[in-house]
Design a protein around this motif. Structure first.
Motif, PDB file in Angstrom:
ATOM      1  N   TYR A   1      55.217  40.681  24.695  1.00 48.91           N
ATOM      2  CA  TYR A   1      55.433  40.358  26.116  1.00 48.91           C
ATOM      3  C   TYR A   1      56.944  40.988  26.431  1.00 48.91           C
ATOM      4  CZ  TYR A   1      58.871  36.496  25.443  1.00 48.91           C
ATOM      5  OH  TYR A   1      59.831  35.984  24.841  1.00 48.91           O
ATOM      6  N   HIS A   2      57.616  41.162  25.721  1.00 50.12           N
ATOM      7  CA  HIS A   2      59.036  41.731  25.919  1.00 50.12           C
ATOM      8  C   HIS A   2      58.799  43.118  26.522  1.00 50.12           C
ATOM      9  CE1 HIS A   2      58.693  42.835  21.815  1.00 50.12           C
ATOM     10  NE2 HIS A   2      59.353  43.710  22.158  1.00 50.12           N
ATOM     11  N   GLU A   3      57.941  43.815  26.072  1.00 53.55           N
ATOM     12  CA  GLU A   3      57.820  45.088  26.623  1.00 53.55           C
ATOM     13  C   GLU A   3      57.261  45.071  27.898  1.00 53.55           C
ATOM     14  OE1 GLU A   3      55.513  47.432  24.062  1.00 53.55           O
ATOM     15  OE2 GLU A   3      56.500  46.841  22.104  1.00 53.55           O
ATOM     16  N   ILE A   4      57.097  44.342  28.731  1.00 55.39           N
ATOM     17  CA  ILE A   4      56.539  44.281  30.251  1.00 55.39           C
ATOM     18  C   ILE A   4      57.980  44.804  30.983  1.00 55.39           C
ATOM     19  CG2 ILE A   4      55.919  43.007  32.308  1.00 55.39           C
ATOM     20  CD1 ILE A   4      54.445  41.159  30.187  1.00 55.39           C
ATOM     21  N   ASN A   5      57.573  45.855  31.685  1.00 53.55           N
ATOM     22  CA  ASN A   5      58.716  46.058  32.560  1.00 53.55           C
ATOM     23  C   ASN A   5      59.302  45.054  33.387  1.00 53.55           C
ATOM     24  OD1 ASN A   5      60.607  48.081  33.456  1.00 53.55           O
ATOM     25  ND2 ASN A   5      59.317  48.117  35.177  1.00 53.55           N
ATOM     26  N   GLY A   6      60.839  44.934  33.350  1.00 57.40           N
ATOM     27  CA  GLY A   6      61.240  43.996  34.147  1.00 57.40           C
ATOM     28  C   GLY A   6      61.241  42.466  33.904  1.00 57.40           C
ATOM     29  N   ILE A   7      60.765  42.062  32.590  1.00 59.51           N
ATOM     30  CA  ILE A   7      60.393  40.716  32.311  1.00 59.51           C
ATOM     31  C   ILE A   7      61.821  40.122  32.313  1.00 59.51           C
ATOM     32  CG2 ILE A   7      60.323  41.251  29.627  1.00 59.51           C
ATOM     33  CD1 ILE A   7      57.985  38.913  31.930  1.00 59.51           C
ATOM     34  N   GLU A   8      62.944  40.913  31.611  1.00 60.97           N
ATOM     35  CA  GLU A   8      64.147  40.171  31.491  1.00 60.97           C
ATOM     36  C   GLU A   8      64.731  39.523  32.641  1.00 60.97           C
ATOM     37  OE1 GLU A   8      64.642  44.310  32.778  1.00 60.97           O
ATOM     38  OE2 GLU A   8      63.560  43.491  31.059  1.00 60.97           O
ATOM     39  N   LYS A   9      64.121  39.632  33.826  1.00 56.41           N
ATOM     40  CA  LYS A   9      64.463  39.291  35.398  1.00 56.41           C
ATOM     41  C   LYS A   9      64.061  37.603  35.201  1.00 56.41           C
ATOM     42  CE  LYS A   9      63.717  39.383  40.140  1.00 56.41           C
ATOM     43  NZ  LYS A   9      63.112  40.117  41.180  1.00 56.41           N
ATOM     44  N   TYR A  10      63.143  37.400  34.432  1.00 54.27           N
ATOM     45  CA  TYR A  10      62.442  36.110  34.345  1.00 54.27           C
ATOM     46  C   TYR A  10      62.804  35.430  33.042  1.00 54.27           C
ATOM     47  CZ  TYR A  10      60.230  38.223  38.007  1.00 54.27           C
ATOM     48  OH  TYR A  10      59.750  38.980  39.426  1.00 54.27           O
ATOM     49  N   ALA A  11      64.098  35.576  32.429  1.00 53.23           N
ATOM     50  CA  ALA A  11      64.507  35.066  31.162  1.00 53.23           C
ATOM     51  C   ALA A  11      64.527  33.661  31.037  1.00 53.23           C
ATOM     52  CB  ALA A  11      65.954  35.627  30.789  1.00 53.23           C
ATOM     53  N   GLY A  12      64.586  32.975  32.200  1.00 51.16           N
ATOM     54  CA  GLY A  12      64.726  31.296  32.245  1.00 51.16           C
ATOM     55  C   GLY A  12      63.261  30.824  32.485  1.00 51.16           C
ATOM     56  N   TYR A  13      62.528  31.654  32.946  1.00 52.92           N
ATOM     57  CA  TYR A  13      60.880  31.065  32.907  1.00 52.92           C
ATOM     58  C   TYR A  13      60.261  30.715  31.824  1.00 52.92           C
ATOM     59  CZ  TYR A  13      61.149  32.858  37.865  1.00 52.92           C
ATOM     60  OH  TYR A  13      61.363  32.943  39.287  1.00 52.92           O
ATOM     61  N   GLN A  14      59.067  29.719  32.115  1.00 50.51           N
ATOM     62  CA  GLN A  14      58.426  29.527  30.798  1.00 50.51           C
ATOM     63  C   GLN A  14      57.452  30.619  30.690  1.00 50.51           C
ATOM     64  OE1 GLN A  14      60.279  26.597  29.487  1.00 50.51           O
ATOM     65  NE2 GLN A  14      58.082  26.476  28.763  1.00 50.51           N
ATOM     66  N   LYS A  15      57.183  30.801  29.406  1.00 46.18           N
ATOM     67  CA  LYS A  15      56.081  32.049  29.049  1.00 46.18           C
ATOM     68  C   LYS A  15      55.105  31.581  28.570  1.00 46.18           C
ATOM     69  CE  LYS A  15      59.882  35.311  29.959  1.00 46.18           C
ATOM     70  NZ  LYS A  15      60.708  34.332  29.940  1.00 46.18           N
ATOM     71  N   TYR A  16      53.812  32.065  28.969  1.00 51.04           N
ATOM     72  CA  TYR A  16      52.546  31.550  28.374  1.00 51.04           C
ATOM     73  C   TYR A  16      51.518  32.634  27.949  1.00 51.04           C
ATOM     74  CZ  TYR A  16      53.942  27.035  30.547  1.00 51.04           C
ATOM     75  OH  TYR A  16      54.709  26.000  30.870  1.00 51.04           O
ATOM     76  N   ALA A  17      50.930  32.454  26.945  1.00 51.12           N
ATOM     77  CA  ALA A  17      49.756  33.387  26.854  1.00 51.12           C
ATOM     78  C   ALA A  17      48.525  32.775  27.138  1.00 51.12           C
ATOM     79  CB  ALA A  17      49.673  33.747  25.378  1.00 51.12           C
ATOM     80  N   LEU A  18      47.632  33.202  28.037  1.00 56.93           N
ATOM     81  CA  LEU A  18      46.405  32.622  28.552  1.00 56.93           C
ATOM     82  C   LEU A  18      45.126  33.614  27.825  1.00 56.93           C
ATOM     83  CD1 LEU A  18      44.912  30.454  30.157  1.00 56.93           C
ATOM     84  CD2 LEU A  18      44.954  32.145  32.111  1.00 56.93           C
ATOM     85  N   LEU A  19      44.384  33.028  27.198  1.00 56.00           N
ATOM     86  CA  LEU A  19      43.099  33.652  26.519  1.00 56.00           C
ATOM     87  C   LEU A  19      41.933  33.399  27.328  1.00 56.00           C
ATOM     88  CD1 LEU A  19      44.056  33.233  22.861  1.00 56.00           C
ATOM     89  CD2 LEU A  19      44.484  35.220  24.225  1.00 56.00           C
ATOM     90  N   LEU A  20      41.361  34.133  28.024  1.00 61.28           N
ATOM     91  CA  LEU A  20      39.855  33.854  28.782  1.00 61.28           C
ATOM     92  C   LEU A  20      38.752  34.508  27.923  1.00 61.28           C
ATOM     93  CD1 LEU A  20      40.950  34.758  32.436  1.00 61.28           C
ATOM     94  CD2 LEU A  20      40.758  32.255  31.461  1.00 61.28           C
ATOM     95  N   VAL A  21      37.833  33.540  27.754  1.00 64.37           N
ATOM     96  CA  VAL A  21      36.595  34.099  27.057  1.00 64.37           C
ATOM     97  C   VAL A  21      35.449  33.577  27.855  1.00 64.37           C
ATOM     98  CG1 VAL A  21      37.877  34.172  24.645  1.00 64.37           C
ATOM     99  CG2 VAL A  21      36.386  32.260  25.439  1.00 64.37           C
ATOM    100  N   ASP A  22      34.395  34.430  27.655  1.00 64.94           N
ATOM    101  CA  ASP A  22      33.122  34.097  28.201  1.00 64.94           C
ATOM    102  C   ASP A  22      32.337  34.197  26.967  1.00 64.94           C
ATOM    103  OD1 ASP A  22      32.270  36.597  28.394  1.00 64.94           O
ATOM    104  OD2 ASP A  22      31.972  36.707  30.389  1.00 64.94           O
ATOM    105  N   ALA A  23      30.968  33.701  27.193  1.00 62.48           N
ATOM    106  CA  ALA A  23      29.804  33.708  26.049  1.00 62.48           C
ATOM    107  C   ALA A  23      28.565  33.754  27.002  1.00 62.48           C
ATOM    108  CB  ALA A  23      29.896  32.780  24.808  1.00 62.48           C
ATOM    109  N   TRP A  24      27.465  34.395  26.598  1.00 60.67           N
ATOM    110  CA  TRP A  24      26.290  34.503  26.999  1.00 60.67           C
ATOM    111  C   TRP A  24      25.490  33.925  25.902  1.00 60.67           C
ATOM    112  CZ3 TRP A  24      24.186  35.316  31.779  1.00 60.67           C
ATOM    113  CH2 TRP A  24      25.000  35.803  32.703  1.00 60.67           C
ATOM    114  N   VAL A  25      24.391  33.114  26.101  1.00 60.74           N
ATOM    115  CA  VAL A  25      23.741  32.400  25.149  1.00 60.74           C
ATOM    116  C   VAL A  25      22.153  32.483  25.466  1.00 60.74           C
ATOM    117  CG1 VAL A  25      23.287  30.627  23.489  1.00 60.74           C
ATOM    118  CG2 VAL A  25      25.536  31.105  23.956  1.00 60.74           C
TER     119      VAL A  25
END
Length: 175
Positions: A106-130
């Motif tokens: 995530y640190h490779e995102i351009n300009g991310i250092e501007k948001y150093a004090g922000y909470q950082k989250y990974a969100l995984l979205l999945v779907d499944a057809w059954v």
């Protein structure tokens, strides 16, 4: 943040139900592309916070991209999203690899250092057809339950008239 994400997720599920009850955009049971997961989630996020910054296919400095980046200045949060269609054990492993990749890159995102004090989250979205006809033999539902059995996971069955069952799930992790 978890409660807000859960509300956005529920709104996303309602959006899917609304769309799929009126329009079925797939051929047979091949499902939808992952982009629909990130688009519909992002759309609902903007409804909840129209000032959020959302970028699809956010490039990384070295190589590759993340499916979606959300910068929420009101909530002082950065959310990196990866989406997958849960179709096989390989896709389940790919979801786990995405989680690790978000934490490492995530640190490779351009300009991310501007948001150093922000909470950082990974969100995984999945779907499944059954398939309703093959539900006992279909491994996708089992994989979804394995994914959704962990903490911080929500799963919603999308109700619409079709020969398939469609499920959405997400996992939110602090980076």
């Amino acid at each position: 943040m978890g409660n807000f994400i859960n509300e956005i997720f529920k709104a996303t599920a309602k959006s899917y139900e609304n769309i799929l009850s009126r329009y079925y955009p797939s051929h047979g049971s091949n499902g939808f592309t992952e982009r629909n997961l990130t688009f519909n989630f992002s759309h609902n996020y903007l409804t909840g916070n129209p000032e959020a910054i959302i970028w699809q296919e956010c490039p990384l400095k070295e190589k590759g991209h993340f499916d979606t980046l959300i910068i929420d200045e009101n909530k002082k949060s950065v959310i990196v999203i990866e989406a997958k269609r849960l179709q096989s054990d390989g896709k389940k492993e790919s979801i786990e690899a995405d989680s690790k990749r978000i934490k490492e890159k995530y640190h490779e995102i351009n300009g991310i250092e501007k948001y150093a004090g922000y909470q950082k989250y990974a969100l995984l979205l999945v779907d499944a057809w059954v398939s309703k006809e093959r539900v006992e033999k279909d491994n996708r539902h089992k994989l979804l339950h394995e994914f959704a059995s962990a903490e911080s996971i929500s799963e919603i069955k999308i109700n619409f008239d079709c020969s398939e069952r469609y499920y959405l799930a997400y996992k939110l992790q602090e980076i």
